[in-house]
Design an enzyme around this catalytic site. Sequence first.
Site, PDB file in Angstrom:
ATOM      1  N   SER A   6     -73.784  26.061  37.492  1.00 59.62           N
ATOM      2  CA  SER A   6     -74.215  27.410  37.867  1.00 59.62           C
ATOM      3  C   SER A   6     -73.932  28.327  36.694  1.00 59.62           C
ATOM      4  O   SER A   6     -72.782  28.453  36.259  1.00 59.62           O
ATOM      5  CB  SER A   6     -73.433  27.893  39.086  1.00 59.62           C
ATOM      6  OG  SER A   6     -73.517  29.308  39.160  1.00 59.62           O
ATOM      7  N   HIS A  29     -78.385  25.438  37.886  1.00 58.16           N
ATOM      8  CA  HIS A  29     -78.339  26.171  39.160  1.00 58.16           C
ATOM      9  C   HIS A  29     -78.339  27.679  38.873  1.00 58.16           C
ATOM     10  O   HIS A  29     -77.495  28.181  38.121  1.00 58.16           O
ATOM     11  CB  HIS A  29     -77.070  25.758  39.915  1.00 58.16           C
ATOM     12  CG  HIS A  29     -76.956  26.314  41.287  1.00 58.16           C
ATOM     13  ND1 HIS A  29     -77.583  25.761  42.381  1.00 58.16           N
ATOM     14  CD2 HIS A  29     -76.266  27.395  41.760  1.00 58.16           C
ATOM     15  CE1 HIS A  29     -77.285  26.453  43.466  1.00 58.16           C
ATOM     16  NE2 HIS A  29     -76.489  27.456  43.119  1.00 58.16           N
ATOM     17  N   ASP A  31     -78.090  31.370  40.447  1.00 58.90           N
ATOM     18  CA  ASP A  31     -77.635  32.116  41.623  1.00 58.90           C
ATOM     19  C   ASP A  31     -78.204  33.525  41.636  1.00 58.90           C
ATOM     20  O   ASP A  31     -77.843  34.354  40.795  1.00 58.90           O
ATOM     21  CB  ASP A  31     -76.102  32.188  41.627  1.00 58.90           C
ATOM     22  CG  ASP A  31     -75.483  30.876  42.065  1.00 58.90           C
ATOM     23  OD1 ASP A  31     -75.889  30.368  43.125  1.00 58.90           O
ATOM     24  OD2 ASP A  31     -74.609  30.360  41.348  1.00 58.90           O
ATOM     25  N   MET A  33     -78.562  37.027  43.639  1.00 62.61           N
ATOM     26  CA  MET A  33     -77.892  37.812  44.687  1.00 62.61           C
ATOM     27  C   MET A  33     -78.447  39.224  44.704  1.00 62.61           C
ATOM     28  O   MET A  33     -78.610  39.836  43.647  1.00 62.61           O
ATOM     29  CB  MET A  33     -76.392  37.884  44.393  1.00 62.61           C
ATOM     30  CG  MET A  33     -75.746  36.533  44.203  1.00 62.61           C
ATOM     31  SD  MET A  33     -74.008  36.734  43.778  1.00 62.61           S
ATOM     32  CE  MET A  33     -73.531  35.023  43.602  1.00 62.61           C
ATOM     33  N   HIS A  62     -81.207  29.324  43.668  1.00 57.38           N
ATOM     34  CA  HIS A  62     -80.521  29.563  44.943  1.00 57.38           C
ATOM     35  C   HIS A  62     -80.632  31.047  45.279  1.00 57.38           C
ATOM     36  O   HIS A  62     -79.965  31.878  44.657  1.00 57.38           O
ATOM     37  CB  HIS A  62     -79.049  29.118  44.776  1.00 57.38           C
ATOM     38  CG  HIS A  62     -78.192  29.357  45.970  1.00 57.38           C
ATOM     39  ND1 HIS A  62     -76.803  29.306  45.901  1.00 57.38           N
ATOM     40  CD2 HIS A  62     -78.493  29.631  47.271  1.00 57.38           C
ATOM     41  CE1 HIS A  62     -76.299  29.540  47.103  1.00 57.38           C
ATOM     42  NE2 HIS A  62     -77.303  29.745  47.942  1.00 57.38           N
ATOM     43  N   MET A  64     -79.800  34.012  47.312  1.00 58.29           N
ATOM     44  CA  MET A  64     -78.895  34.624  48.288  1.00 58.29           C
ATOM     45  C   MET A  64     -79.381  36.053  48.502  1.00 58.29           C
ATOM     46  O   MET A  64     -78.772  37.015  48.020  1.00 58.29           O
ATOM     47  CB  MET A  64     -77.456  34.577  47.752  1.00 58.29           C
ATOM     48  CG  MET A  64     -76.862  33.185  47.792  1.00 58.29           C
ATOM     49  SD  MET A  64     -75.370  33.041  46.786  1.00 58.29           S
ATOM     50  CE  MET A  64     -76.124  32.730  45.191  1.00 58.29           C
ATOM     51  N   MET A 132     -72.893  25.387  51.644  1.00 56.96           N
ATOM     52  CA  MET A 132     -71.967  26.279  50.919  1.00 56.96           C
ATOM     53  C   MET A 132     -70.532  25.871  51.235  1.00 56.96           C
ATOM     54  O   MET A 132     -70.149  25.769  52.397  1.00 56.96           O
ATOM     55  CB  MET A 132     -72.186  27.743  51.338  1.00 56.96           C
ATOM     56  CG  MET A 132     -73.492  28.365  50.876  1.00 56.96           C
ATOM     57  SD  MET A 132     -73.840  28.223  49.101  1.00 56.96           S
ATOM     58  CE  MET A 132     -72.429  29.054  48.366  1.00 56.96           C
ATOM     59  N   ASP A 170     -71.990  23.648  47.001  1.00 57.71           N
ATOM     60  CA  ASP A 170     -71.916  24.773  46.072  1.00 57.71           C
ATOM     61  C   ASP A 170     -70.677  25.613  46.360  1.00 57.71           C
ATOM     62  O   ASP A 170     -70.551  26.178  47.443  1.00 57.71           O
ATOM     63  CB  ASP A 170     -73.192  25.611  46.241  1.00 57.71           C
ATOM     64  CG  ASP A 170     -73.297  26.760  45.261  1.00 57.71           C
ATOM     65  OD1 ASP A 170     -72.435  26.888  44.379  1.00 57.71           O
ATOM     66  OD2 ASP A 170     -74.265  27.539  45.386  1.00 57.71           O
ATOM     67  N   SER A 193     -67.440  27.908  37.595  1.00 57.95           N
ATOM     68  CA  SER A 193     -66.308  28.310  36.760  1.00 57.95           C
ATOM     69  C   SER A 193     -65.556  27.125  36.154  1.00 57.95           C
ATOM     70  O   SER A 193     -65.143  27.181  34.992  1.00 57.95           O
ATOM     71  CB  SER A 193     -65.354  29.192  37.571  1.00 57.95           C
ATOM     72  OG  SER A 193     -65.040  28.571  38.788  1.00 57.95           O
TER      73      SER A 193
HETATM   74  C1  DX5 Z   1     -71.537  31.382  45.050  1.00 54.49           C
HETATM   75  C2  DX5 Z   1     -72.581  30.702  44.184  1.00 54.49           C
HETATM   76  C3  DX5 Z   1     -72.080  29.512  43.448  1.00 54.49           C
HETATM   77  C4  DX5 Z   1     -70.941  29.777  42.534  1.00 54.49           C
HETATM   78  C5  DX5 Z   1     -70.306  28.492  42.116  1.00 54.49           C
HETATM   79  O1  DX5 Z   1     -72.148  32.378  45.783  1.00 54.49           O
HETATM   80  O2  DX5 Z   1     -73.669  30.287  44.979  1.00 54.49           O
HETATM   81  O3  DX5 Z   1     -73.121  28.819  42.792  1.00 54.49           O
HETATM   82  O4  DX5 Z   1     -71.324  30.539  41.429  1.00 54.49           O
HETATM   83  O5  DX5 Z   1     -69.246  28.812  41.293  1.00 54.49           O
HETATM   84  P1  DX5 Z   1     -67.839  28.070  41.336  1.00 54.49           P
HETATM   85  O6  DX5 Z   1     -68.116  26.660  40.932  1.00 54.49           O
HETATM   86  O7  DX5 Z   1     -67.028  28.832  40.349  1.00 54.49           O
HETATM   87  O8  DX5 Z   1     -67.327  28.171  42.738  1.00 54.49           O
HETATM   88 ZN    ZN Z   2     -75.340  28.801  44.245  1.00 52.73          ZN
END
Ligand code: DX5
Ligand code: ZN
Length: 209
Positions: A6, A29, A31, A33, A62, A64, A132, A170, A193
Amino acid sequence: MNIAPSVLTADFTLLSEEIKSIQDADYIHIDIMDGHFVPNISFGPMITKQISTLSACPLDIHLMVTDPLRWIEAFSASKPAFITIHVESNDLDETIRAIKKRGIKLGLSIKPGTSLEALEPYLGVVDLVLVMTVEPGFGGQRFMMDMLDKVKRLVSLRKHLHHPFLIEVDGGVNQETIGLCRDAGVDIAVVGSYLFNQKNRQKAIRDLR
Ligand code: DX5
Ligand code: ZN
């Protein structure tokens, strides 16, 4: 196990080097938001398109967001392998049609507090289910162990249905939790991370696999 880094926790001032460092991954991936479905805002279709030009690695987007239907056309421009929407979001059926009609594979994601029953009507049409393993919104959270049970139940539903969707997790995946995911039957692990904190990402991806 397939690995999908990600980029949320990547250093965006060095984006092309960051993307290059993970080019051996199976997917990238992305993300997205909207500050409404989750309490955070990330980036949008323009940055996603730029990321797609930096790597041949297929994108796993993804969403969100509360209203994914509004965004399918814009994100299709990046030619992703998957667009994953949340089962808790609006206009699910219409959004599913919009994704499929563009020839993009459909992912459906489920928040930790939502039960698997919400997914059941769609299990015959999904290409991927994203479980999740943290509350969506932020990278760097702790893996929720009780989500492994959801994965295992999904594995047996899949067997029962004879429909070969992939199972992805995830949130909070690292060198310790990935083994538990593999044992539960996960096909793809999103890693944020943990991976971006490693100096040698090529080796880290190999080890995680
Ligand atoms: C959370 C995201 C994840 C997240 C994963 O809302 O969908 O993809 O960034 O990050 P880590 O691996 O740091 O939990
Ligand atoms: Zn994600």
